[in-house]
Each structure stands twice: as C-alpha cells, then as structure tokens.
Design a protein around this motif. Structure first.
Motif, PDB file in Angstrom:
ATOM      1  N   ASP C 345       0.820  -1.203   0.000  1.00 23.17           N
ATOM      2  CA  ASP C 345       0.000   0.000   0.000  1.00 23.17           C
ATOM      3  C   ASP C 345       0.858   1.259   0.000  1.00 23.17           C
ATOM      4  O   ASP C 345       0.579   2.217  -0.717  1.00 23.17           O
ATOM      5  N   ALA C 346       1.921   1.227   0.785  1.00 22.20           N
ATOM      6  CA  ALA C 346       2.780   2.405   0.889  1.00 22.20           C
ATOM      7  C   ALA C 346       3.421   2.719  -0.456  1.00 22.20           C
ATOM      8  O   ALA C 346       3.445   3.872  -0.906  1.00 22.20           O
ATOM      9  N   VAL C 347       3.921   1.678  -1.129  1.00 21.33           N
ATOM     10  CA  VAL C 347       4.577   1.881  -2.424  1.00 21.33           C
ATOM     11  C   VAL C 347       3.559   2.406  -3.440  1.00 21.33           C
ATOM     12  O   VAL C 347       3.840   3.329  -4.219  1.00 21.33           O
ATOM     13  N   SER C 348       2.356   1.848  -3.403  1.00 22.02           N
ATOM     14  CA  SER C 348       1.343   2.291  -4.361  1.00 22.02           C
ATOM     15  C   SER C 348       0.893   3.718  -4.071  1.00 22.02           C
ATOM     16  O   SER C 348       0.300   4.370  -4.927  1.00 22.02           O
ATOM     17  N   ASN C 349       1.204   4.226  -2.868  1.00 23.90           N
ATOM     18  CA  ASN C 349       0.837   5.604  -2.541  1.00 23.90           C
ATOM     19  C   ASN C 349       2.024   6.551  -2.611  1.00 23.90           C
ATOM     20  O   ASN C 349       2.007   7.622  -2.009  1.00 23.90           O
ATOM     21  N   GLY C 350       3.071   6.126  -3.326  1.00 20.76           N
ATOM     22  CA  GLY C 350       4.185   7.034  -3.548  1.00 20.76           C
ATOM     23  C   GLY C 350       5.386   6.818  -2.660  1.00 20.76           C
ATOM     24  O   GLY C 350       6.364   7.559  -2.730  1.00 20.76           O
ATOM     25  N   GLY C 351       5.350   5.813  -1.826  1.00 26.29           N
ATOM     26  CA  GLY C 351       6.482   5.558  -0.949  1.00 26.29           C
ATOM     27  C   GLY C 351       7.651   4.909  -1.694  1.00 26.29           C
ATOM     28  O   GLY C 351       7.464   4.198  -2.682  1.00 26.29           O
TER      29      GLY C 351
END
Lengths: 484, 484, 484, 484
Positions: C345-351
């Motif tokens: 989720d974090a990566v998909s939100n720009g992390g």
C-alpha cells in the motif's frame, strides 16, 4: 498626623503611626518615637513608636489569648478573612505603594509591582487554609490505625527587613494566619508605616483583635526588642528575613526555648550567561538593579557587556515618586558607603569601570548612587562575596560550564541562581549542579506564592510559600495510634 | 577480643571493638579506650575507642567525599542496599540482641523486641528511597513552569542515647541513607558495640566506605566530640535524641553554622485511664516499665491500682540474659540514684508506697531496683515533672476529663500521651486537646516506622519516620522557574 | 510434558501446562487443549488447557473467597510476598526468557530485557503496598471531621496480549496484589506458558490459593471466555491491554455491571526528529523494531534516512534462541499478512522502498519478515494510521514544527510520542502540544514502573504504574464523616 | 416572559427561558418548547426549549472551540472567574432558591439550604484550580527524569437530575471549569430554569462564550439528546447523576468512543441505630425526608419508633413557597405512584403503618403525599430494595451488629451508609465493614465540597468533589521521560 504627609492618599485612614496590639492602636510604654527618613530627599517625614523589651509581654499575651480562640476558628472562615484582606489591600494598592516609595526610595512602579507580587501571598494562602490535611494509615502491627493530624503551633513572630516591606509580611503572615497561628510583626525601622497599613486592613477584614499585631522600633532598640520576642515562653515560632549574621543570632537565641525557626538569609545570587543564551532575554530585568554577580561566557562577553551597559544607561534616576523615575535612591546611607567601598575595591583588584564613577551622587539630598558596572571582575573582589543593595553590577568572564558552576557555587550562600541557555542538556545539568534554593532558568525572577521560597546552605532554612510546605512550617504534625 | 566475651555469638565477626571510618576499622588517634559495664553484674566486659575532637576532621571529610558520589547513586540501588542491610541485621538478630542486653541490662526478649521494632525502619526506608518526588506546576505569571526537586543535604551526624541503641540508629540512618546523605554516628558510651554491629553489616550490605561511620567515645569526651561534630563546616544536619537540656545545647551550637537540626527530647509521658476504659487493656503493657505518670479516674482508682500492683508483682527480676527474666537492671548507676530520690520525695509529699521499698537491691552486683508503685501521687512530686528510667510508677487520681487533660498538658514536654476510653466522643475530644506529638489510644505503644515520630513543645522538633516526612527532613527542596 | 520441550531449563518445575485455579493445577472442564507454535519454526511445541465460559464460575468464586481473607492481610505481609515473588522470578529469569522466546519469537536478549523491565513492577509494587493512605480533614461544617480511607475493590480480571507477556502481567498483578485485590489472568493464546511460570512462582512466594489464578484459552474461545469473566457479578475490575476495537467491546460489556475498567489500547506512536537533534541518539533504539511512524525534518532527512537504513542493515535475523540474533520472527502469521499489505500500500501511494522487499522470507518455516524502510511516506498510507507488529518503518519528511505536531496528533490514538531535539524552548512547546499519554524526549523508551503508564484519546484510560496512581486504580476511596 | 412568573424576583434578569450556547441565548432548532409544572399546584408555569439531537453539533463545536483557548487560560484567572461566579450566585441566592422551589416543590428553606451547600463547590473549586500539580522523579534507569503533568481532557457533558438541580451542576461544573475543561449541561426536564440562572451568572462572571453551555429538553427528547451528546466525537468526558439503570446505559454508549465517565447513581442508603446511640441525635435530620431504610436495634426499637413518629408528625405539609412549610410535595406524579405501591407492598408483607395512610393527598392540585412510617419492615419489601423520593420511611428491627451490617450491605448499591453509636470499637468496626462510598457517623449528612463524593458497587464510579480527586477526574495525566 496624616495631614502633614509629604504626599496625598486616597484614603488617609490607612496611614497609621501607632502600633496595633490586641486590636488597639497604641504608643510604646516609654512614649518614645523614632524618625523615618525619605531616602529620596534625606528628610524626616514621620515618626513611629519606639517599642522596647518592656512592650513585649503584653503583646505576646494578647497574641496567645487570641490564639486560643483563633485556632478553633473554622478554616473556611480563616480563608474568607484572608480573601477579604486581599481585597482590601488590592483596593488600597496605590496608596500603600506611595508609602513604600517614601520609606524605601523605590520608584513608584516598583512599589506597585511589589504590591502585586505580595498580593499573590494573601490570595494563595486563602486557598491553603482549607487544604491542611492529616492522614490515616494501617501500620504493620495488627489491629491498629495511625492518624496524623496537623495543628497550629501558636504565636509566631516575624522579623522583617526593609527591601520588600509588604511582600515579606504578607508571605509570613499569610502562612501563619492560614494555619491558625497568631502573629506579631516587628518591621524594619525604615518601613514601619507600610506594615501598619496592612495591620489596619487586617482589622477591617475581620481578623479578631490580637491575631495580627505590630511592634515598631528604632534601629537602636531592634536587638533588644527582637531578643525579648524570641525569648518569650509563649512564642512558638520565629520567622526572620535578613542577614546571615543576624540570622545565626536569632537561631541561637531561639535554641534556648527550642522554638521553631524559619530563616531567609543573604543571597549574593549569581547569574550565568552562556553563549547559547538569548542575550536580550538575559539582559532584560537584571539591568544592574537586581543582579550583582554576573558570569558571562567569554565568546559573548563583549556583546553582552555592551548590551548591559547600554540598557543601564537608559535608566532614569530620580525621586521614586516621579513617574519617569526608573532608578531610585538606595534605602539607607549605609548602603552608599558599602557600594562605594565595593567599587573602589573592585577597581583596585583589576576591575574595569565600564559605567559610572563608583560614587554617590553629590549635593542632591537623597541617597543616590550612580549606577556602576564593573568588567573583568574576579573572585578576590568584595563584590564576589558580599551582597549589595545598590546599583552595582560585576561581570565575571568564564570559559567553560564547569568553571561557571564552580564559581557560582563558591559561596557559603545558596539562595537563588539564574542561568540563561537554550540547550536542553545543559539545562538539566545545571538544574542539578547549581547549589541554590531557587533557580531561575532564562528568567531573572524566581519567586511566586505558588512555589516554595527559601535558600539552602547559609541562606537559611524553612520554606515560606508554595503548596502545603509553608503552612506546614507553621504547624505541628501529631501522629496518633488506635488499637481496637 | 571477641574470644573473651561473657556470652557466645553465632557469628563472632559481628562483634567489633574498633570504629568504622571510611570503611576501615580504626582506633582513636589517642589510642585511648573506655570501659563498658554489664549493668546486670556491674562488671567491665569490653573496651571501645575513646575518640576526641581530633578524630572528627578525618571522619567528616571521608563522609563528605563519600557523599559526593553517594548522592548520585540511583535511588533503586540505595533501596537495595538498605534492604540487604535489613536482611543481614535480621539474620543476626539474636546475636545483636545479646550485645544490647549486656550493654543496657534489658531482658533478652526485650532486646529482641527492640531489634524487631528497629528493623521496621530499614525495611520502611528501603521503600521510601525511590519515592522522593518533586513537583511541576504552572504559576500565575504567564509563560512559566515551576519545578521543585529534592536533593540530599550532605553529611548528617547522629547523636544517640542508650535506651534504644539499635532502633535510634536505624531510624536516623534509614532516613539519611535513603535520602542520599552520608552519616556519622556517635553512640552513647554505654552502647558502642551494638551500633558497631550495624556498621559491620552496612559494609557487608554494600554501602560504600564513608557512607556510614561510627565514632565511639567515653562519657568524659562526649561533650567535646559532639560539639566538634556539630561545628564542622561540612556537617549539614544533626539529629539528636536525648535530654531536653542537651538538646538545647546542640541547637545552640548548630545555630552558628545554620545547620538543620532534628531533636527528639525528653518525654515523661502521661497515661490517662477513664472509667469507661477496658482496665485489663489499660494495665497491660504499662506494668511499671514504660509509664511513670498514670492518671486514673477516681471511680476506678481502687480497682485499677490493685490490678497494676498485681501485674507488677508478677515480674521476674534478674540478669537480662536469663530467659525467665522480665525485669532487668537499670542501665546506669545514676539511674538508681535518681529513682531512689524520686520515691523518697514522693513519700515525703504524701504519696503511698503501694509496692516496693523504693530502693536499689543491695549486694547483687548489678544495678537492680525493686519495682515501686506510688499511690495518691500529686503534682508537687518530682516524678510528676521528671523522666524516670527505672521501674517507678505513680498513680494520680482525678475527677473529671477536664482536670485530666489539664494535668497531662501541664508540662513543658510534649512527646507522647496515652489514653484509655471506649467512648467515641471523648476519643475525639482528647484527640484534639492533648498536647503531644504522639497519642496512643487504648494502647501503650505509639511508634512504628510507618508513622511520623517526634514530639512538640520542649520535646523537640523534626520527624524521624513516616511516609515522606522523614526523608524530607534529610533533604533540601529546591524550587525552580522556567521562562520560555 | 516438560521432558519433550525443544529447549532446556535450569528448573523444569517452572514449566506448567495446566492452569492455576485456587492453588491447584487444573485442566479445562472440557479437557480440551490448544496448540502453541514456535514463531521461529512454525512448529507446535506444546499445548495448554482450552478453557471456556463454563470454567469461569469456579475460578471467580475461588478468587472471591480468597479476597475475603486476602483483603485483611496486613499490607506488610503483602509487600513481603511481592518481594519474594520478585526474588523468585529474578532467580528464574533466564528460564522464563527462553519460554518467552519460544512463544513470541523475540531474540533471547530481548526476552531477558523484558524480564528485567517487568521485574521493575514487582519490586515497585512491593513498596507501594504499605503506602496506601487515607486522609483526615476538617470541613467547613462545624463539629465534624472527614476521614477518607482506601479499600481494595475485589476480584480483578486481566486480559493481556502476546507482545509483552511477562511485563503486562506483572504490571497488572503487581498493582492489584499490592492493593489487596485478587486476580484472574487470561493470557493471549500465543503465550500461556510464560504467565503460568509466574503463577507457579506466586504460589512458591506465599500468596494464598485463589489470590492469583490463570485461565488459558485458544483464539476461538477467547471472546466467550473473556466476556464471561467481564460479566461475572463478583468481578469488580477488568484491566485489558490490546486493540482499540476489542477495548471498546470490553468497556461495553463491563458497562452492564458498572465494573471499573482500565484500558491500555493501540499506539501507532510517532517519532519526531528535528534538525537540532543528535541523530545518532535519535537513530539508536528505534531501528525499525519499535517505531513505525518517524517524522524527520527535511534539512536532515537525507542524513537520517541513510543512518537508519545502515543501522537496520546491521540487524541479524534468525531464531530468537540463537545468541547472535538481533531480529526475530513476527509472532503470528497474521502479522506477516498485515506487514506485506502495508508495504504494498505504501509503495502504491508514492512511498520509496529504501530497504527490503516488503515481503515475508520464503521457505524458512518461521514467520520471518525482511525489514523494510519506506521513504517519502505520507498520511494516505495505511502505515500512517495502523499499528504494525513487524519490522516496517516509514519515514515522513516535514518542514516545520507546527506541521510535525499536527501530523503526530492527527490520529485517534494517544499512547506515546517521542521527540528528539536539543533546544529547550522547543522541548517545552512539544511537551505541552503533543497529544499522548507518554512522551519520550531524546529517548525511544518511555516506560518504567515508577511512572504512570497509560494512553489518552482512543488509547484508553486508567494508569497502570507509578507512585500511588496504579494502586489507587484498584481501590475504592471511601469518605466518611464524623459528627461529635 | 419573566413578567408572567407566579413569583417575584429581586433581579428578573436571572430568569432565562432560552438556552445558552456559545454565549448566546437560543431556541431549539425545531423551535419546540416543553412545559414546566409547579409540583405544589400541578400547574404549568413556564416553558423551555425542547432541544433534540440536531442541536448537539453546533453546541459541542462551540464548546470545543472555547476549550482550545480556555485550556490555556492561566489557572489563576480560572480561579478568579469561579470566585466571581460564586459571589454572583451568593448575591442571587434567594431568587434562585425560589425558582428551585417552583421546579421541585422543596420548601423554600430547603432550596436556600441547597444553594448554601452548592456554593461550597464553586468556592472550593476556585481554590483547586491553581493546585493542579505534576511530579518530577528520578527513575531507576540511569540518566533520566520522569515528568508527569496534568492537562484538561476537553469538552465535558453533565447529565443531571431534578433532586438537587443547583448542587449537582455546581459540583460537576466547578471541577470541570477549574481543571480547564468546557462544559455542556443537560438538566432534568423538571428543572431547566435553575441551571439557566447559573449559566447567566457564569457569563456575567467572565467565563468566555462556549465555556459553559446549557441544552434543555423534554422528557421525551432526553434519551436521544443525551445519546447524541455522549456519542459526539469531541466530547471527552460524561458525568451523569441519576438511576443505576440509565447510568449503565450511559456507560455503554460511552464505551464506543472510549470516553471517560463519572457516574453517581442510586442510593437507597441504610441508617443503623445502635442501642448505645444518642437517639435524639439519631432521629434528627432523618425525619422521614431523607432516610428510607432505618435499621434499629431491638432493645431501643420501641423508643426510637415513637420518637421518629412524633418528629414526623411535627412536619407542616404545604406549598414550598410558604415560610411555614417543612414538607413540600414530591417532584413528579410518578413519585406518588411509586410511594403508594411501596407502602401497599410493605403492608402486604407484614409491615405496620405507624403513621399516615400510604396515599397521596386527594384534591389538592399538587403532588402531595402524606408522610408514612412503616414498622416491622423486612427484606422482602420493595422499600428494602428500591429508592424512594417521597416521605416514606421503613423501620427494620435487628438483634446484633453482624446482622445489621449484613442487611445494610445486602444491596447492589453502595452510595452512603449512616450509623449512630457512641462506642469507639464499634465505630472502627463499622467504618471498615459497611460497604458504601460515604459513611455518616452520628450524622445523617455526609457530603461537602471538601470531601470526595461518590458511591461504590452499583452506585457508580468516579469522585466529584474533595481535594485533588475531583479535578483529577477531569484531567489527563501525562507522564514524560527525559533522557539526557
């Protein structure tokens, strides 16, 4: 009498020039009176009863008789009287401040500031009166309960100085009256009238006769009157503010009767300014009026000394009653002598006079001293070791924190210390390493009714304000066992 | 040395006949020693170092050096050392009790009882050490916070008597060591060895050298050694238990250095027996051993005096080391003199000797006194006004509660009072009307580590046990302001 | 049973696989048992009784019967039992730590660290037991006294999680047993055996049968058993540590019986790193094990993220029982699922994934997760709003102090917050502006027995350690009037 | 509006018939109003806004906005506003008492008595405001300090009953406003106007808009409005006084939001009269007005029942506004129904009607009930288990102390108990054996602002007055660590 005053009061009734004993306004038995001088002009402006040892018995007996019933007065009633007293003093603040200015020389704004500060005590102790609690606990021995209750000790005597004539009294009397004790105040010979205004208003507030009494006296009679008070069998507590030398004497006299003693003694409090301080914050409020020993880290020494010289130059010297005055006279001519000798000694020990000439102002009538700032001060100077009650400030350069702490602590006193730094680690270190009863951190003012006031080392013992501690100082704790 | 003892110890190591200074067992500089006598036989059984003023400097300096690091020891570690000390004393309870019996004459069961009582203090103060808290509050002045922290005051000196040689020390040392102070004990000349066992075990428990020190001395050297301790610049606190006369002297000497003083002074504590009391409960525990002044309501006077005579007759006098003994000798021959003169005086003032002949037991070697009960006692007798350390009890008849209270309070002392009644209204009235630091209600014993110990009036000031108060007595409170 | 353990104990007796009820080791009534898995291997290594609602009555009644006498046990005896319990747990520290490691996966050094931390509670509460005091005061109404006494409330139930199986129990039980309550513990299904060692040692320490009881249960039976405990009429207090969701449920069930509830709920605690922090100090101790939300000021964001990545790389992943392991498995397979979804989720939100692959370690048997550090985290990510019990750390850059405070507070939780700064003004500001029950200032660890533990907002209510407050939570305060 | 009142006020301005929200006097959004009836005549005399759930949002948001600044107001200012409020209410005491009488039916002297009692709270909490302190301590972990500070929790909601409409509000609001919380009060439908006078005077006293808000509502809307308040996200604390049934509901609703709850619930408080009591003392003050369950020892049962019948006969029933009235109507017609059914049930269970006919007074308009005394009462009667708000008193004979205690405790409630005895041993036994939050000993009145108010068992939790405890109930305690 009041008609001849050199100033005008809104309510002339508050000016009293006789003493209050058992609710009555009385002369000394000898009928003698002593003179009170305006330090701003050097002129006598009023006289007060010159009580001696022979006046003690009657006063203490009245206070004891009052104690027998006052101790049983419900604590809420005591609180209400304190609050009424607070309201009345508040109402007459400006009148009382004028009297303080004519007694001490303080600029009128400072006198009013003292009143505001002092009213913190009456307000605070009104709240304390009803919060005196005992405890119940269950000890290890079976079938028992332990009860601890607190009871007022009896007649208390307050011996006070001239520098804060109102605040000292309200601090001491607030605690005593809240706890259920009665009190006899002996004010300084310079400041009899300010405390007599308080006595007048205490009566108006409802305190019964004998609960609050005042015996004024001259400088000559001060030792014998004070000793007679301390030795009286019915006096159970003595609270003294003044010099360490006299404080020891009071303790010694009281030892014979095993009386409880609270001593608030000399200060000579150090200020420490570190290179990470906010210099403006550090310079404000200590502008040569309150601080004598100022330790400044070398990297900011130049900047800070310029700043403090500049701020001090901005002070306006004059009679305290004039609105524009920001620097009044010193209170006694002895103060001028001491200040001159300190500056002279400092210069002869290598100090640089950064401001002033180190001398009293000539031909002005009052006790004025030109503000002096001494640079490159060192530990051999008198000013490093003595209190000053004159506008003389000494700047001591230092290299390291360790050095600063060592020099700040290098005194038999321990009233207060002040330091200025923005670093949190240093804040904690100094918090624990400075030897003083009170610390001001990034502030030059560390006193309020809500926090315990009192020094350590040779600055005395006992606490005179704060939650619980001050009323406890006027109290016996009894512990009691129950076996069922 | 220990091999020559007149009794056998489980662990001979705990008997020490040199002093403990800075962790080392030392002689006096003069090498002089003084004799210790068994009151049960009148014979010398050991000698101890006779320290003088010249032994003070080294000891105080060691205690101060130890203080510099001990004050920074975490309070949990201090608690653990106290608890270990507690465990070791508990382990050696019977050995130490034997020594107490040979020093004081007490029956062995009483010596063991003292140990049990005394261990309450080490146990209690272990828990207190970690509970020393400061406060944070927000004063009325804007933008500030007030912090109050508590710090140990420094080297403390304990001057103690012979009547409870273990309990006195553990009470005083427990508070001081918990608070982070170091201590120097000067025991009574009669009881040097009991305190030296405590010193030995303190070392074993882990307290660093210099934290707990003992200087023994003879009766002759007691005044000069004590004064030298009280005057030393590095001593910050003196705690004394003993007579009111000497207590005043200690206070006077300490006034020169403005040292904090705790005084536990004379008692001569009254017992009040009302007609609604449980007489059996009232008679138990005061059987002429602990009480001197017993006020008995007239309606039960006959019954009560018979009961107390009968109970006292049941006591078995003998050497304290014998199991069957329930009444030992008095501790000093001065005690015999005083008891004889008190009884003689009582009889000459109208007292009836209800039991005993009022004299020492002849030709028995030890300091034995036949228990005496004086009936119809009155206020003119010496025994109404003086403490007794011998089995002499006086019964004073009274009519009303008011009279009983008035007579109980009619003394400059105020250590403890005891009363026996089953009425709840009277219980509250006396609770507030009796003037004493401690009250026992339906019990003859009013002391435990968990409750504040200390008298009022000329019985002293300061508290030596209880929650918070005792450690506070060994502590400076600093208050600190923050301006942000 | 103990003979089949996958590890060796110094004292096999402490491993118990039946429950302790009223001093006896018992099965569930159903005789059912549930499996306990080693998270380091994924294998079942022991089974424990699977108690259900039908097991509650007998247990609560035993605890109530024990309460009737335990409440009257002198507080010193309670203190002594607590201290003996403390000593026994200390003696078996390493054995108990092994069991914790096989239950939770923690590296052995961490398990031992938990024991050391947890023993702070038994030690502390031993001292609290004897310090429960009431008060006496004089009210404004004439002729009265008010007494307030404190009495234990009754049977207390503790519902605890797996993350600190020893510390949670000793914190809750320490307070309850000190106060005079009896207790029933329902441990987490992952960690039954660690709490059973404590039960075994409580018996050895002298606590009477029924004072400390344990009911283990499976994940399936946890809701029904817990509810039955909370609803039982004789249970007066419930203390729960766990998720906010379940905490609300516990509060709701307890509302029917008006039971007192203490809740220690979810955290998701923020770390704030300011540019004036000591970065090394800030990076130590939070190396992706304890912190999830780390807010870093932009000017030091690069430096700090490098430092934390480097420190995290230094961790050695492995079975907790191996000495070299510094990062163990997560405790449950549900933890792996959650961690994977959070990273995804974090990566998909720009992390940015600065370390790790965001996935569980494949084919190793145990529940291992490769440590993950997410850079450029933002408030839309799950990890900004959810607790994680896996090695996943997110770095959130910020510009100003105001922004950092706003984002730290932007959560319904309020357990703890941590900040790192050397500026004293900022220290005070954050001290008052961060919304959390506990703050760590220049430390990543803010808990000890001596200070109150507990969150605010949706992190719960009630306090579980500290002076006075925790025992008070297990106590009724009664106030009582006397009219004479 | 005020012009139509059935009574005359000295200051008509204090009568308000709109609600105070954010400093403005407003209608309900629906514009609906509900009727208020004079229980002394049964006639409607005024109407008040009938707020519903739709009125909650705006009010809570205003209280939250006010909280953001009020929490930062210096505690001295808060104290001064409280004291000013106190003075204004005191000034309007008689006017407010009249309103209370027309709302509740109470005799005017009782209404004035309630005001006097209630003013204890404003006075008391003014003193508490400045005494909220945190702590500093040194934990065992090296290099740390722990700070605990106390902060106000946020918006508080008070849900109050009609029996003490002024005292309940001042008790709850006093604590909340002292602590720095803002408050929304929902009064009982019977008593909207008395609380609105307080709101008016709070504004005059200086409390900023939004700090003290009132939402009145009808009986019908009470559940939905109360629930909406309890569920609002910004409400952090709910304090409720009322029935146990509704109290459980409040707790349940609040569990969803984990809000702090204080509950003061039902009583049905027992009186115990022992044979060694002062019967006159025991009979005074409980004359069938306040006590329902009276347990009387058999040996004095005859004497005591005659005394109480005689005292009750002396009461003068009438409209509360008449000076001679000493017994007013009950407040609601539901109260009449309940009282009739209780008496009927008692007689059918063997009770003797010693006084009265057990029925309402016919044809008088108001809700009057003839005082009833039931002799030979037993545990099977409804009155042994239910609260009564009507002049019905039941006398239960008993033999032994054990029996009396057992029967007094045989209830799920535990608000208060009262006992009358002169024996000190019995006093202690009952002190510890009676299960109640408050005990009155030789008094029928056990409440004052200075002592903690609150029940145990199903009488609720939380404390609403007393030193420290009540303000703490409105406060979060935060604990904070410092590592240097």
């Amino acid at each position: 009498m009041a008609s001849e005053l050199p100033f005008k009061l809104n309510n002339k009734d508050i000016f009293r020039d006789n003493c209050l004993v058992n609710g009555e306004w009385v002369e000394a038995q000898s009928k003698k009176r002593f003179d009170v001088v305006d330090p701003g002009t050097g002129k006598i402006w009023a006289t007060a009863p010159d009580n001696g040892p022979e006046d003690v018995d009657k006063t203490v007996e009245a206070a004891q008789a009052a104690f027998e019933s006052y101790r049983k007065v419900n604590s809420r009633t005591r609180a209400q009287w304190l609050l009424k007293w607070d309201a009345l003093i508040r109402e007459h603040r400006d009148d009382i401040a004028k009297i303080v200015t004519y007694e001490t020389g303080k600029p009128i704004a400072e006198s009013q500031g003292e009143l505001d500060y002092a009213l913190g005590f009456t307000w605070w102790f009104a709240g304390e009166a009803e919060r005196i609690q005992g405890t119940i606990s269950t000890p290890a021995a079976p079938g028992r309960r332990v009860f601890t209750i607190k009871q007022p000790i009896g007649v208390a005597v307050a011996l006070t100085p001239w520098n804060f004539p109102i605040a000292m009294i309200l601090r001491k009397a607030g605690a005593a009256l809240a706890a259920g004790c009665t009190m006899i105040v002996k004010p300084s010979p310079e400041t009899p009238f300010s405390v007599l205004t308080l006595a007048y208003l205490a009566l108006q507030a409802g305190f019964p006769p004998g609960v609050f009494n005042v015996l004024t006296t001259s400088l000559d009679n001060t030792p014998s009157l004070s000793e007679a008070l301390c030795r009286h069998e019915l006096v159970k507590k003595v609270t003294f503010t003044g010099s360490t030398r006299v404080g020891k004497l009071v303790a010694k006299i009281c030892s014979d009767g095993l009386k409880k003693v609270t001593l608030e003694l000399g200060g000579n409090c150090p200020f420490l300014i570190f290179e990470d301080a906010d210099l403006e914050q550090a310079a404000n409020g200590q502008a040569c009026i309150t601080a004598n020993r100022v330790y400044v880290q070398k990297s900011i020494y130049e900047d800070f000394s310029k700043l403090i010289v500049q701020k001090t130059k901005g002070l306006v010297m004059g009679h305290g009653s004039e609105q524009k005055t920001t620097l009044g006279p010193v209170t006694t001519s002895r103060g001028l002598d001491k200040a001159e000798s300190q500056v002279k000694d400092a210069v002869s020990n290598g100090g640089k006079l950064l401001l002033g000439n180190g001398q009293r102002t000539k031909d002005v009538g009052g006790y004025f001293f030109e503000p002096a700032i001494i640079g490159d001060a060192n530990r051999d100077m008198l000013i490093a070791n003595e209190e000053t009650f004159a506008p003389v400030l000494a700047l001591f350069p230092f290299d390291t924190e360790e050095e600063a702490v060592q020099r700040a602590n290098d005194t038999s006193m321990g009233l207060a210390s002040y330091y200025f730094t923005k670093n949190v680690d240093r804040t904690w270190r100094l918090f624990e390493n400075l030897e003083a009863g009170m610390l001001g951190i990034n502030t030059g003012n560390s006193s309020a009714a809500e926090s315990p006031f009192g020094g350590i080392k040779e600055s005395g013992y006992g606490k005179e304000s704060g939650k619980d501690v001050a009323v406890n100082d006027a109290i016996n704790s009894n512990s009691n066992f129950v076996f069922t």
